[in-house]
Design a protein around this motif. Structure first.
Motif, PDB file in Angstrom:
ATOM      1  N   UNK A   2       0.842  -1.202   0.000  1.00  0.00           N
ATOM      2  CA  UNK A   2       0.000   0.000   0.000  1.00  0.00           C
ATOM      3  C   UNK A   2       0.876   1.251   0.000  1.00  0.00           C
ATOM      4  N   UNK A   3       1.930   1.228   0.805  1.00  0.00           N
ATOM      5  CA  UNK A   3       2.897   2.340   0.848  1.00  0.00           C
ATOM      6  C   UNK A   3       3.503   2.572  -0.539  1.00  0.00           C
ATOM      7  N   UNK A   4       3.911   1.491  -1.210  1.00  0.00           N
ATOM      8  CA  UNK A   4       4.512   1.620  -2.546  1.00  0.00           C
ATOM      9  C   UNK A   4       3.525   2.175  -3.564  1.00  0.00           C
ATOM     10  N   UNK A   5       2.268   1.776  -3.456  1.00  0.00           N
ATOM     11  CA  UNK A   5       1.258   2.342  -4.355  1.00  0.00           C
ATOM     12  C   UNK A   5       1.070   3.839  -4.077  1.00  0.00           C
ATOM     13  N   UNK A   6       1.175   4.221  -2.818  1.00  0.00           N
ATOM     14  CA  UNK A   6       1.136   5.642  -2.483  1.00  0.00           C
ATOM     15  C   UNK A   6       2.312   6.395  -3.061  1.00  0.00           C
ATOM     16  N   UNK A   7       3.478   5.762  -3.003  1.00  0.00           N
ATOM     17  CA  UNK A   7       4.690   6.378  -3.556  1.00  0.00           C
ATOM     18  C   UNK A   7       4.534   6.656  -5.054  1.00  0.00           C
ATOM     19  N   UNK A   8       3.948   5.708  -5.758  1.00  0.00           N
ATOM     20  CA  UNK A   8       3.726   5.892  -7.197  1.00  0.00           C
ATOM     21  C   UNK A   8       2.769   7.057  -7.431  1.00  0.00           C
ATOM     22  N   UNK A   9       1.694   7.108  -6.655  1.00  0.00           N
ATOM     23  CA  UNK A   9       0.729   8.204  -6.807  1.00  0.00           C
ATOM     24  C   UNK A   9       1.398   9.549  -6.547  1.00  0.00           C
ATOM     25  N   UNK A  10       2.248   9.590  -5.533  1.00  0.00           N
ATOM     26  CA  UNK A  10       2.969  10.830  -5.220  1.00  0.00           C
ATOM     27  C   UNK A  10       3.867  11.246  -6.390  1.00  0.00           C
ATOM     28  N   UNK A  11       4.601  10.301  -6.934  1.00  0.00           N
ATOM     29  CA  UNK A  11       5.514  10.605  -8.040  1.00  0.00           C
ATOM     30  C   UNK A  11       4.767  11.056  -9.289  1.00  0.00           C
ATOM     31  N   UNK A  12       3.528  10.617  -9.420  1.00  0.00           N
ATOM     32  CA  UNK A  12       2.703  11.034 -10.554  1.00  0.00           C
ATOM     33  C   UNK A  12       1.982  12.350 -10.287  1.00  0.00           C
ATOM     34  N   UNK A  68       6.832   3.158  10.312  1.00  0.00           N
ATOM     35  CA  UNK A  68       5.943   4.255  10.712  1.00  0.00           C
ATOM     36  C   UNK A  68       6.635   5.590  10.433  1.00  0.00           C
ATOM     37  N   UNK A  69       7.899   5.698  10.829  1.00  0.00           N
ATOM     38  CA  UNK A  69       8.649   6.945  10.611  1.00  0.00           C
ATOM     39  C   UNK A  69       8.760   7.277   9.128  1.00  0.00           C
ATOM     40  N   UNK A  70       9.040   6.277   8.303  1.00  0.00           N
ATOM     41  CA  UNK A  70       9.146   6.508   6.852  1.00  0.00           C
ATOM     42  C   UNK A  70       7.807   6.986   6.288  1.00  0.00           C
TER      43      UNK A  70
END
Length: 190
Positions: A119-129, A155-157
């Motif tokens: 889920x975090x990685x999918x968020x990262x992709x959305x952020x980069x887009x 959690x910190x990341x």
């Protein structure tokens, strides 16, 4: 000046340490039979190497072997590593596809730590887009899961990335709030 000196002294140590880890993983890959130990080593190699082309190669090998062994954890890790490599190439459609496949398998296995990571990685992709609202939704969901698990480093990341989203949205009070939370946790674990 002291920080610059430390950078030059410690940087080679970090590189040597990473190279030692990679060398150890390569030894496992060469010596291991076609089993889950080899699949895991290939996945770890894919995660550790610095070049996306190498990462793709190791992840593909891990995926092929894991599928042959019907090793779902290895398949999910390989999909995740493929997704991360495609992020580095800027191929976000492929990255989303692979991270979504990893998430689906991880949900089937009920692996909460890995689900949160997907889920975090999918968020990262959305952020980069530049899809900040969607990125925030993914990060908040990952944060809730990571808090329930108690994974302080993760959690910190996640708090840091949520702060980044708020910064990109110009919401500086929220940025500070989340970054301060991240710093408090980092100080406790370091």
């Amino acid at each position: 000046m002291k920080k610059i000196f430390l950078l030059f002294v410690l940087f080679p140590v970090v590189i040597h340490s990473q190279q030692s880890k990679i060398d150890s993983l390569l030894s496992i890959v060469k010596m291991a039979a076609e089993d889950t130990a080899r699949a895991n080593a290939l996945n770890f190699l894919s995660f550790e190497v610095s070049y996306p082309n190498q990462s793709l190669d190791y992840a593909r090998q891990a995926l092929t072997l894991s599928e042959k062994l019907d090793y779902k954890k290895g398949i999910a890790s390989a999909y995740s590593n493929l997704g991360n490599a495609y992020i580095e190439f800027g191929d976000f459609d492929k990255a989303i596809n692979h991270h979504s496949k990893a998430l689906k398998l991880r949900e089937e296995m009920k692996d909460k730590t890995s689900i949160a990571s997907s889920i975090y990685n999918l968020g990262r992709i959305q952020y980069l887009q530049g899809n900040l609202t969607s990125a925030l939704e993914y990060y908040l969901k990952a944060l809730n899961m990571r808090e329930a698990i108690g994974d302080k480093k993760a959690i910190a990341a996640t708090l840091n990335n949520i702060g980044g989203v708020y910064f990109s949205r110009g919401e500086f009070e929220k940025t500070i709030e989340y970054l301060e939370k991240a710093v408090v946790i980092e100080e406790k674990i370091n």
